[in-house]
Enzyme design. Sequence first.
Site, mmCIF file in Angstrom:
data_model
loop_
_atom_site.group_PDB
_atom_site.id
_atom_site.type_symbol
_atom_site.label_atom_id
_atom_site.label_comp_id
_atom_site.label_asym_id
_atom_site.label_seq_id
_atom_site.Cartn_x
_atom_site.Cartn_y
_atom_site.Cartn_z
ATOM 1 N N GLU A 62 -29.149 130.140 -32.830
ATOM 2 C CA GLU A 62 -30.581 130.348 -32.571
ATOM 3 C C GLU A 62 -30.912 131.839 -32.609
ATOM 4 O OE1 GLU A 62 -33.441 130.822 -28.816
ATOM 5 O OE2 GLU A 62 -31.666 129.564 -28.546
ATOM 6 N N ASP A 66 -33.407 133.323 -35.418
ATOM 7 C CA ASP A 66 -34.642 134.019 -35.038
ATOM 8 C C ASP A 66 -34.830 135.264 -35.897
ATOM 9 O OD1 ASP A 66 -36.875 134.665 -33.020
ATOM 10 O OD2 ASP A 66 -35.592 136.426 -32.866
ATOM 11 N N ASP A 135 -36.078 126.138 -30.497
ATOM 12 C CA ASP A 135 -34.747 126.756 -30.523
ATOM 13 C C ASP A 135 -33.846 126.065 -31.547
ATOM 14 O OD1 ASP A 135 -35.609 128.420 -28.535
ATOM 15 O OD2 ASP A 135 -34.478 127.453 -26.918
ATOM 16 N N GLU A 138 -34.747 127.187 -35.075
ATOM 17 C CA GLU A 138 -34.175 128.496 -35.378
ATOM 18 C C GLU A 138 -32.673 128.398 -35.594
ATOM 19 O OE1 GLU A 138 -37.188 131.627 -33.180
ATOM 20 O OE2 GLU A 138 -35.513 130.817 -32.020
#
Length: 208
Positions: A62, A66, A135, A138
Amino acid sequence: MLFSKIRFLFARLKGRRSDLDALEKVLAYRFRDRSLLLKALSHRSYLNSIKGESIDSNERLEFLGDSVLNMIVTAHLFNTYPDKREGRLSKMKSLVVSAKVLQLCAQNWDLGRFVLLSNAEAKAGGRERSSILADAFEAVIGAVFVDGGVLPAKRILHAHLMPMIVDVLNDEELMNYKSSLLEYTQSQDLGVPQYRVVSESGPEHKKH
């Protein structure tokens, strides 16, 4: 310990093969290393519920996803809106990569169906929880990046996120009103707004 983790990972891969097939079809991307996709779907609650096993959750992927997401979205906005100044582009990017928008993308993938959660988290509505879905989205992007590099991650985002951008930017319900209020109060030398909870209602995963 290493061999125990590998055996457990392969056992999970075997048990989730049909789900991984279905998600890869949605992504239009086939993983060379499917354990990365499985890890991207592994919420920490699920792993905490497994006794005696030390397996990583999706949090590292994650974190990586991101950054990959921000880079690709930033480049897209920079190239698509050459007339926009840095401040406006920054606000646009913040909205496009917000949890609310990533949740919408995850729901379009039916990602909640694939995420591995503990029984308690699943019963509490975790499969619809915005933070868990965002989450996981990502983390999947991070897994694709590790497995195949930036080009497949870019293709997936251009197929599933970029077409939403115009609607997202025009959707008042997705606006960050707290950010707008902060900008206004600071411009008027009114200080920083203070917030307090007056009351709560609704289930844990959908509080008002």
